[in-house]
Design a protein around this motif. Structure first.
Motif, PDB file in Angstrom:
ATOM      1  N   UNK A   5       0.880  -1.152   0.000  1.00 34.84           N
ATOM      2  CA  UNK A   5       0.000   0.000   0.000  1.00 34.84           C
ATOM      3  C   UNK A   5       0.925   1.211   0.000  1.00 34.84           C
ATOM      4  N   UNK A   6       0.833   2.022  -1.037  1.00 37.29           N
ATOM      5  CA  UNK A   6       1.737   3.162  -1.172  1.00 37.29           C
ATOM      6  C   UNK A   6       1.734   4.033   0.078  1.00 37.29           C
ATOM      7  N   UNK A   7       2.916   4.396   0.513  1.00 35.59           N
ATOM      8  CA  UNK A   7       3.069   5.259   1.671  1.00 35.59           C
ATOM      9  C   UNK A   7       2.853   4.573   3.005  1.00 35.59           C
ATOM     10  N   UNK A   8       2.602   3.269   2.971  1.00 41.16           N
ATOM     11  CA  UNK A   8       2.277   2.570   4.215  1.00 41.16           C
ATOM     12  C   UNK A   8       3.200   1.384   4.474  1.00 41.16           C
ATOM     13  N   UNK A   9       3.296   0.481   3.535  1.00 36.08           N
ATOM     14  CA  UNK A   9       4.135  -0.689   3.744  1.00 36.08           C
ATOM     15  C   UNK A   9       3.629  -1.891   2.973  1.00 36.08           C
ATOM     16  N   UNK A  10       4.265  -3.029   3.246  1.00 35.90           N
ATOM     17  CA  UNK A  10       3.964  -4.266   2.542  1.00 35.90           C
ATOM     18  C   UNK A  10       3.247  -5.255   3.446  1.00 35.90           C
TER      19      UNK A  10
END
Length: 92
Positions: A5-10
């Motif tokens: 999730x972009x800007x959040x993590x995997x």
């Protein structure tokens, strides 16, 4: 499968959850195609919430290639429309 999730993590997502995520993706795609901003925002939030709930977060220092990259909740309808393929954000 690894989803970012972009800007959040995997998140590591088990294959058993892909059908549920594809259902949510279909709702999101339908809202994006119709241009329904409210349904789009709700659909994107539901998809991202499901990834967070069903997936296992990878440690921030893990460097693993992502199989799929999802936009963050602040991504506009028009930005997602440009990203959508025939199969939505999640192929399958």
């Amino acid at each position: 499968m690894i989803m970012r999730i972009l800007g959040e993590g995997q998140y590591d997502i088990a294959d058993t959850h892909l059908d549920k995520l594809n259902e949510l993706d279909a709702v999101l795609q339908s809202a994006a195609v119709s241009g329904d901003e409210q349904a789009f925002a709700s659909g994107l939030r539901a998809l991202l919430d499901a990834v967070r709930a069903l997936g296992t977060p990878l440690p921030a220092d893990t460097l693993a290639p992502s199989d799929l990259i999802l936009p963050d909740e602040d991504t506009s309808l028009h930005e997602v429309q440009a990203l959508l393929a025939d199969e939505g954000l999640i192929p399958g």
